[in-house]
Design a protein around this motif. Structure first.
Motif, short mmCIF file in Angstrom:
data_model
loop_
_atom_site.label_atom_id
_atom_site.label_comp_id
_atom_site.label_asym_id
_atom_site.label_seq_id
_atom_site.Cartn_x
_atom_site.Cartn_y
_atom_site.Cartn_z
N ASP A 211 5.77 -3.47 5.27
CA ASP A 211 5.99 -3.05 6.67
C ASP A 211 7.06 -3.90 7.36
O ASP A 211 7.20 -3.84 8.57
N LYS A 214 4.96 -7.94 5.93
CA LYS A 214 3.85 -8.23 5.00
C LYS A 214 3.58 -7.01 4.12
O LYS A 214 4.06 -5.90 4.39
N THR A 216 0.94 -4.23 2.67
CA THR A 216 -0.23 -3.55 3.24
C THR A 216 -1.17 -3.04 2.14
O THR A 216 -1.66 -1.91 2.20
N CYS A 233 -3.84 -7.87 1.95
CA CYS A 233 -2.77 -8.81 2.35
C CYS A 233 -2.38 -8.64 3.82
O CYS A 233 -1.75 -9.52 4.40
N ASP A 234 -2.69 -7.49 4.40
CA ASP A 234 -2.30 -7.23 5.79
C ASP A 234 -3.43 -7.48 6.78
O ASP A 234 -3.30 -7.17 7.96
N GLU A 240 3.32 -13.69 9.76
CA GLU A 240 3.99 -12.83 8.78
C GLU A 240 5.22 -13.56 8.22
O GLU A 240 5.62 -14.61 8.72
#
Lengths: 342, 342
Positions: A211, A214, A216, A233-234, A240
């Motif tokens: 995105d 980071k 997603t 991870c998001d 970030e």
């Protein structure tokens, strides 16, 4: 576009372009012999590498069968490895387990340490361990590779300096950390050589899974053949990547090929509490230390041991079609015996 | 043998062999194009470089006039910069000034931090400073460059891995250190890019000034044109270089081209107390922080400011005939203004 460095007897390996499905590759030597060479001149190298990727995809280049076992870390040695601690939940758990308070500033000012970058381990190479009492642990993380970043870069501009994304096993020696941090100069012996995923991937090749700041998707961590962690991870990523890059570049420029890590991916539980193990319906963990903290908070002491000789960790990420994106880091701890003549 | 990397528009510069008196040089490209390339294959490169040095000395190669101003740091970027704090006197003074006790273990277990190595400043390049309140300071140190060092190397074997010796200005931002060390992860923003002396010198070229573990000469630090420090490098060095290398390699190998620093050279006074300023008959200091500590201990507060825009530091070492061994680091602090488009 996906890139890898194949073992060829040299220190930096042979740069190759790999198909998105990780099935085939073609050498990139006509554009750049090594990944560092490509990053040193990325604006010039990137179109040539992308062209190789296109022709490989279209079958205009036949390519050869890609083997993750033949990979070195994409940058087998780098000029910089700076690891953030962006999932503050992880830091909070560490502190909670030892009864320490998390400073409020940790939510607004990134933690980052300077790691050793001269001798990374390959993604399928064993982790040499001298002494099990040193508390060998893995840490599953995401990392980005930058081109040249000017000193004082803004967070907004930093995003554009992210050229490649990888997974990391930030190998840690937990038993050496308290003594070393107690000395006040940060990690050194407690952070031996890290390993990176077989391939490094450009942001555009991640599509919607990237995105801009980071990934997603969930991290997939298996330990001794069992599911150990699937944290997203998001989720709970307080800082970030553009913020981490701006932090690293506040007082000095970052040279092309700088690797910036996210820190251990760590999610709170859905109710906001400490994350639960996978067996109890939680998303689990990206390192052993974290499950030990949960055990300590619950039972007063940890019950999961750190890695022993023969223990094996696998770190991977899959897209929404269940295809491996970066290939897998898959490593076993082995006994290291020093050659006494050295 | 003495080696330098001349500015040629590339990231790593042009490797050249320099005469011992620093008067002339000849390109080393026929042997190795860059210093890192030579270190990557030192056993093969060293005889060829030594042969160039011999022929330059004998006049068989005419050579060109050597200009320290044209030098990058010998390794303009390195895969590792690990800085020890071998002069424990320096650490003790820092602690004393803030009323903290020095742990007894600091005399037996080396302090070392992982420094950024991706973008060193040249020995005659300005030090860019964003904000004088960050407390810019210099630190005059000795550093060694190793070839490949195996994990777990013994102190005895480590000595043989020292291939080159340099001087360093380990640039520090004192104002950022307390906050950063308070976070527990060591230095990062508080240690911006360091600079190294114009030439790197092999141990044999130092003759009796190298005893196998340390240099037996004084460091020469001048500040704004005045003598600031003349501390001896072989006095109060609690941990010699082989010990520092063994410490760094305890849990991981060190790749060729690893740079290991001594930490700020610092001598006690002859009576065993804190060192006195040169003006008061002492050997003075290798960093501003140390004179500020002495002032704080004596007067309750420091009176010497940290570097301001336009301040200049010169770091050098001379042999017993008063000839410069490494050339001089000579740097002025300049205002850094970020390009807002970046």
């Amino acid at each position: 576009m996906k890139l890898a460095s194949l073992r060829d007897g040299t220190r930096d390996g042979q740069l190759v372009v790999v198909t998105d499905d990780l099935s085939r590759y073609t050498p990139a030597g006509a554009v750049a012999g090594t990944l560092q060479a490509a990053l040193d001149n990325w604006a010039a190298a990137e179109p040539g590498l992308a062209d190789l990727a296109d022709r490989l995809l279209l079958g205009q280049i036949e390519g050869m069968e890609f083997d993750e076992e033949a990979c070195l870390s994409p940058l087998p040695r780098a000029y910089q490895w700076a690891d953030g601690s962006a999932y503050v939940n992880h830091v909070q758990l560490v502190r909670q387990a030892r009864g320490a308070v998390l400073p409020e500033s940790f939510w607004t000012d990134p933690l980052m340490y300077q790691g050793g970058s001269d001798s990374f381990i390959g993604p399928r190479e064993a982790i040499p361990l001298v002494n099990e009492a040193w508390g060998l642990d893995f840490e599953a993380e995401v990392a980005v590779v930058t081109d040249d970043v000017p000193m004082g870069v803004s967070e907004e501009a930093a995003a554009g300096h992210i050229k490649l994304i990888m997974l990391v096993n930030d190998v840690s020696l937990r038993g050496l950390i308290p003594g070393e941090l107690g000395k006040g100069f940060g990690f050194f012996q407690s952070k031996p050589s890290s390993s990176f995923s077989p391939v490094a991937v450009t942001p555009d090749a991640l599509g919607e899974a990237w995105d801009g700041g980071k990934i997603t998707l969930p991290m997939r961590v298996d330990y001794n053949g069992e599911i150990f962690g699937r944290p997203r991870c998001d989720v709970d990523m307080t800082f970030e990547f553009p913020r981490l890059i701006a932090h690293a570049a506040r007082t000095r420029p970052l040279a092309a090929g700088t690797v910036i890590g996210s820190g251990t991916v760590s999610n709170r539980d859905v109710d906001g509490g400490a994350g639960r193990p996978v067996k109890e319906g939680g998303v689990g963990y990206s390192c052993i230390a974290e499950i030990r903290m949960i055990e300590t908070i619950a039972d007063g002491k940890p019950s999961t041991p750190f890695m022993r000789i023969g223990d094996r960790v696998r770190i991977e990420m899959r897209d929404d079609k269940d295809n491996s994106i970066f290939g897998a880091i898959d490593q076993t701890a082995v006994q290291y015996v020093r050659n006494r003549s050295e």
